[in-house]
Design an enzyme around this catalytic site. Structure first.
Site, PDB file in Angstrom:
ATOM      1  N   CYS A 218      35.714  53.700  30.509  1.00 50.42           N
ATOM      2  CA  CYS A 218      35.293  53.001  31.828  1.00 50.42           C
ATOM      3  C   CYS A 218      34.570  53.910  32.841  1.00 50.42           C
ATOM      4  O   CYS A 218      34.780  54.836  32.971  1.00 50.42           O
ATOM      5  CB  CYS A 218      36.546  52.273  32.270  1.00 50.42           C
ATOM      6  SG  CYS A 218      36.436  51.524  33.936  1.00 50.42           S
TER       7      CYS A 218
ATOM      8  N   ASP B 174      33.292  33.953  42.715  1.00 47.78           N
ATOM      9  CA  ASP B 174      33.729  35.310  43.293  1.00 47.78           C
ATOM     10  C   ASP B 174      33.941  36.670  42.240  1.00 47.78           C
ATOM     11  O   ASP B 174      33.644  37.477  42.825  1.00 47.78           O
ATOM     12  CB  ASP B 174      35.632  35.123  42.985  1.00 47.78           C
ATOM     13  CG  ASP B 174      36.100  33.793  43.888  1.00 47.78           C
ATOM     14  OD1 ASP B 174      35.577  33.789  45.164  1.00 47.78           O
ATOM     15  OD2 ASP B 174      37.061  32.824  43.419  1.00 47.78           O
TER      16      ASP B 174
ATOM     17  N   GLY C 170      23.151  54.814  28.778  1.00 47.00           N
ATOM     18  CA  GLY C 170      22.852  54.349  27.195  1.00 47.00           C
ATOM     19  C   GLY C 170      24.180  54.274  26.454  1.00 47.00           C
ATOM     20  O   GLY C 170      25.196  54.353  27.044  1.00 47.00           O
TER      21      GLY C 170
ATOM     22  N   ASN D 136      31.552  39.553  49.014  1.00 50.99           N
ATOM     23  CA  ASN D 136      30.507  39.904  48.436  1.00 50.99           C
ATOM     24  C   ASN D 136      30.429  40.398  47.265  1.00 50.99           C
ATOM     25  O   ASN D 136      30.677  39.792  46.313  1.00 50.99           O
ATOM     26  CB  ASN D 136      30.111  41.162  49.539  1.00 50.99           C
ATOM     27  CG  ASN D 136      29.817  40.570  50.942  1.00 50.99           C
ATOM     28  OD1 ASN D 136      29.389  39.446  51.074  1.00 50.99           O
ATOM     29  ND2 ASN D 136      30.139  41.380  51.807  1.00 50.99           N
TER      30      ASN D 136
ATOM     31  N   GLY E 128      32.898  42.192  45.806  1.00 54.29           N
ATOM     32  CA  GLY E 128      34.160  42.588  45.308  1.00 54.29           C
ATOM     33  C   GLY E 128      34.402  41.787  44.037  1.00 54.29           C
ATOM     34  O   GLY E 128      34.261  40.476  43.843  1.00 54.29           O
TER      35      GLY E 128
ATOM     36  N   HIS F 153      40.139  45.358  30.281  1.00 57.27           N
ATOM     37  CA  HIS F 153      40.262  46.402  31.247  1.00 57.27           C
ATOM     38  C   HIS F 153      39.537  46.390  32.568  1.00 57.27           C
ATOM     39  O   HIS F 153      40.214  46.625  33.550  1.00 57.27           O
ATOM     40  CB  HIS F 153      39.751  47.687  30.426  1.00 57.27           C
ATOM     41  CG  HIS F 153      39.782  48.996  31.190  1.00 57.27           C
ATOM     42  ND1 HIS F 153      40.680  50.049  30.919  1.00 57.27           N
ATOM     43  CD2 HIS F 153      38.911  49.600  32.253  1.00 57.27           C
ATOM     44  CE1 HIS F 153      40.388  51.032  31.839  1.00 57.27           C
ATOM     45  NE2 HIS F 153      39.396  50.720  32.748  1.00 57.27           N
ATOM     46  N   GLU F 154      38.169  45.985  32.571  1.00 55.12           N
ATOM     47  CA  GLU F 154      37.439  45.806  33.730  1.00 55.12           C
ATOM     48  C   GLU F 154      38.098  44.849  34.574  1.00 55.12           C
ATOM     49  O   GLU F 154      37.929  44.966  35.964  1.00 55.12           O
ATOM     50  CB  GLU F 154      36.077  45.762  33.295  1.00 55.12           C
ATOM     51  CG  GLU F 154      35.309  46.818  32.663  1.00 55.12           C
ATOM     52  CD  GLU F 154      35.532  48.058  33.055  1.00 55.12           C
ATOM     53  OE1 GLU F 154      35.447  48.081  34.410  1.00 55.12           O
ATOM     54  OE2 GLU F 154      35.485  49.060  32.377  1.00 55.12           O
TER      55      GLU F 154
ATOM     56  N   HIS G  20      40.389  46.209  36.777  1.00 58.08           N
ATOM     57  CA  HIS G  20      40.131  46.604  37.922  1.00 58.08           C
ATOM     58  C   HIS G  20      39.503  45.521  39.150  1.00 58.08           C
ATOM     59  O   HIS G  20      39.817  45.369  40.411  1.00 58.08           O
ATOM     60  CB  HIS G  20      38.790  47.381  37.866  1.00 58.08           C
ATOM     61  CG  HIS G  20      38.881  48.531  37.293  1.00 58.08           C
ATOM     62  ND1 HIS G  20      40.077  49.648  37.445  1.00 58.08           N
ATOM     63  CD2 HIS G  20      38.264  49.332  35.986  1.00 58.08           C
ATOM     64  CE1 HIS G  20      39.873  50.935  36.652  1.00 58.08           C
ATOM     65  NE2 HIS G  20      39.127  50.572  35.872  1.00 58.08           N
TER      66      HIS G  20
ATOM     67  N   HIS H 187      43.292  53.124  37.257  1.00 63.99           N
ATOM     68  CA  HIS H 187      43.692  53.744  35.870  1.00 63.99           C
ATOM     69  C   HIS H 187      44.989  54.173  35.936  1.00 63.99           C
ATOM     70  O   HIS H 187      45.723  54.313  36.844  1.00 63.99           O
ATOM     71  CB  HIS H 187      42.603  54.670  35.537  1.00 63.99           C
ATOM     72  CG  HIS H 187      41.614  54.196  35.160  1.00 63.99           C
ATOM     73  ND1 HIS H 187      39.856  55.218  35.336  1.00 63.99           N
ATOM     74  CD2 HIS H 187      40.709  53.020  34.633  1.00 63.99           C
ATOM     75  CE1 HIS H 187      39.065  54.647  34.830  1.00 63.99           C
ATOM     76  NE2 HIS H 187      39.491  53.282  34.525  1.00 63.99           N
TER      77      HIS H 187
ATOM     78  N   MET I 216      44.967  49.837  31.081  1.00 60.23           N
ATOM     79  CA  MET I 216      44.131  50.463  31.936  1.00 60.23           C
ATOM     80  C   MET I 216      44.010  52.031  31.770  1.00 60.23           C
ATOM     81  O   MET I 216      43.634  52.696  32.655  1.00 60.23           O
ATOM     82  CB  MET I 216      44.612  50.095  33.231  1.00 60.23           C
ATOM     83  CG  MET I 216      44.606  48.782  33.758  1.00 60.23           C
ATOM     84  SD  MET I 216      43.175  47.899  33.510  1.00 60.23           S
ATOM     85  CE  MET I 216      42.170  48.711  34.844  1.00 60.23           C
TER      86      MET I 216
ATOM     87  N   ALA J  34      49.415  18.045  13.678  1.00 53.83           N
ATOM     88  CA  ALA J  34      50.014  19.215  12.899  1.00 53.83           C
ATOM     89  C   ALA J  34      49.608  19.217  11.494  1.00 53.83           C
ATOM     90  O   ALA J  34      49.080  18.217  10.982  1.00 53.83           O
ATOM     91  CB  ALA J  34      51.543  19.080  13.140  1.00 53.83           C
TER      92      ALA J  34
ATOM     93  N   ASP K  93      42.803  15.917  17.181  1.00 53.68           N
ATOM     94  CA  ASP K  93      43.756  14.554  17.418  1.00 53.68           C
ATOM     95  C   ASP K  93      44.386  14.463  15.944  1.00 53.68           C
ATOM     96  O   ASP K  93      45.525  13.648  16.037  1.00 53.68           O
ATOM     97  CB  ASP K  93      42.531  13.504  17.517  1.00 53.68           C
ATOM     98  CG  ASP K  93      41.855  13.317  18.926  1.00 53.68           C
ATOM     99  OD1 ASP K  93      42.406  13.632  19.896  1.00 53.68           O
ATOM    100  OD2 ASP K  93      40.735  13.063  18.968  1.00 53.68           O
TER     101      ASP K  93
END
Length: 478
Positions: free
Chosen positions: A91, A157, A175, A189, A191, A217-218, A221, A227, A235, A391, A438
């Site tokens: 990360c 958000d 890369g 903003n 965030g 993982h991201e 954050h 981390h 994390m 089912a 259904d």
């Protein structure tokens, strides 16, 4: 704008003065290795940029911190083991410690967080990306009282994109391999915004880089987690593939995010309840609908090699023992049952199960078994499930799949208990069959899933759609 300061990492592209190796330092390492180490420590172990005259003491201190973080021998000397860790994909957010939160513990002060994917990867189709990103968010919404909603226009958000190299912020990607993605901590903003390096090979399995694991993982954050030193934690900063089928949030990450947002309980924010199928008593006799292209089944099952198609308190029976299709009311065969919402036959036991609302019955042939009806809680469903949609029993696995709205469960008939990590989204594991089921049944080695009048013939072993049909085709209407 800059990323929130608590998430800033600095890329330093200059060469520092090189010190002669100490007696304990690996003399086989090249000057280029030293540069890699200096840039790594500057990027991931510095909150703010330092001067170019960084001293050997500062380098050694940061190196010890990094070695301690990853559980390496803490020597302060650059060795091959330390360099190997530095070269692993990871990360792009800098490291701190155990389960941790960002400075000030930022979090979302709302119960619904929106997200939008503005640029998709070319490595998979858009539907797969949408489903995987939704699955990553669900790992968190399963354990905290926070819901996530994808929007397709305007500003969300959390804004998400896949792009290589420079992509609109101050932190261009490097890369293939190296930094895989990065995300901002919660806030206004930018965030929560999350970026993935399009130079990576994004996949749904262990080949290339698994999107679910990196996205989850991201998003940790983006929710306020920093981390962790725990090697088993999601994390943990370096990427390592683990099996994602049935994956749930590891303990360390769960504790961390719940410390910010609290624990999700059914009474706080339960999943949407399914709408029970209507009582069939006042509904019209469905025989006139038998050959309608819009025919929708309530349920379908085999019972002793004959197929029963249930609709509005009646059923059509199709058998190899006679020509044509028989039509009867459910009560004329099973007097205790007025309608069937879902049904399946355990062919190992030669017992069929018929579900109506919160109750179910067992029947051998047309003979109801004693001790019924029983509550569907017998199978381990949560209290918010008040009726089943469908089912089907899978003979090759001895497991029964239960469908409720856009979720499904897997029940182990041999062990008589629900499998772990369920419910799951239908679209995650059965892409292409629709968002809900259904009616479902097995016949001649195929599974059949009906959504409305449309039916998918499915090969379960290879997870592949064989063909798409209409329900009415089973009732001798051609």
């Amino acid at each position: 704008k800059m990323l929130p300061r608590s998430v800033v990492f600095v890329i330093v592209g200059f060469t520092l003065c090189q010190a002669a190796p100490t007696a304990d330092q690996d003399s086989t390492l090249s000057p280029e290795d030293r540069v890699i180490a200096e840039e790594y420590l500057s990027q991931f172990y510095t909150r703010e940029a330092k001067s170019r005259s960084e001293s050997l003491d500062q380098f050694t201190t940061r190196l010890k911190t990094m070695q301690d973080f990853f559980g390496l021998e803490v020597t302060g000397n650059l060795d091959s083991n330390t360099l190997e860790v530095m070269k692993k994909p990871r990360c792009g957010v800098s490291d701190v410690s155990s389960y941790e939160h960002f400075n000030g513990k930022p979090k979302w002060e709302k119960s619904m967080v929106t997200y939008r994917i503005t640029e998709y990867t070319s490595d998979m189709n858009q539907r797969q990306v949408d489903a995987t990103i939704a699955q990553a968010f669900k790992l968190y919404s399963d354990v905290i009282p926070l819901d996530f909603k994808q929007i397709f226009s305007g500003t969300a958000d959390i804004m998400i994109l896949f792009k290589a190299r420079y992509h609109g912020d101050f932190y261009p990607f490097d890369g293939p391999s190296g930094v895989l993605a990065h995300a901002n901590s919660p806030g206004p903003n930018q965030g929560g915004d999350t970026h993935f390096d399009e130079d990576e090979q994004w996949t749904l399995d262990g080949k290339g880089i698994n999107l679910l694991l990196v996205a989850a993982h991201e998003f940790g954050h983006a929710l306020g987690l920093d981390h962790s030193k725990d090697r088993n934690a999601l994390m943990y900063p370096t990427y390592s593939y683990v099996e994602t089928r049935g994956y749930s949030l590891p303990k360390d990450d769960r504790r961390g995010v719940q410390a910010l947002y609290g624990v999700r309980t059914p009474t706080v924010n339960p999943r949407p309840k399914p709408n029970p199928k209507p009582n069939p008593d006042p509904q019209p006799n469905p025989e006139s609908e038998r050959c309608s292209r819009d025919l929708v089944f309530d349920a379908v099952t085999s019972i002793r090699r004959e197929l029963y198609f249930f609709k509005n308190g009646y059923y059509w029976k199709k058998s190899n023992l006679f020509r044509g299709v028989q039509f009867k009311s459910i009560k004329s065969t099973w007097s205790s049952i007025s309608t069937v919402d879902a049904a399946y036959e355990d062919t190992h036991k030669n017992v069929a199960y018929l579900f109506q609302g919160k109750q179910f019955w067992a029947t051998k042939g047309t003979t109801l078994q004693p001790g019924y009806p029983k509550s569907i809680s017998h199978f381990g469903f949560p209290s918010w499930v008040t009726a089943l949609d469908a089912a089907v029993y899978v003979a090759s696995t001895r497991k029964t799949l239960f469908f409720v709205k856009n979720f499904y469960w897997s029940y182990n008939e041999a062990q008589r208990k629900m499998d772990h990590w369920y419910p799951r989204q239908i679209s995650w594991d059965f892409p292409g069959i629709g968002n809900r089921v259904d009616a479902a049944f097995e016949n001649s080695g195929y599974l059949y899933f009906s959504e409305g009048p449309r039916q998918t013939e499915y090969i379960y072993k290879t997870k592949r759609i064989n063909r798409v049909l209409l329900n009415y085709g089973w009732l001798d209407c051609y």
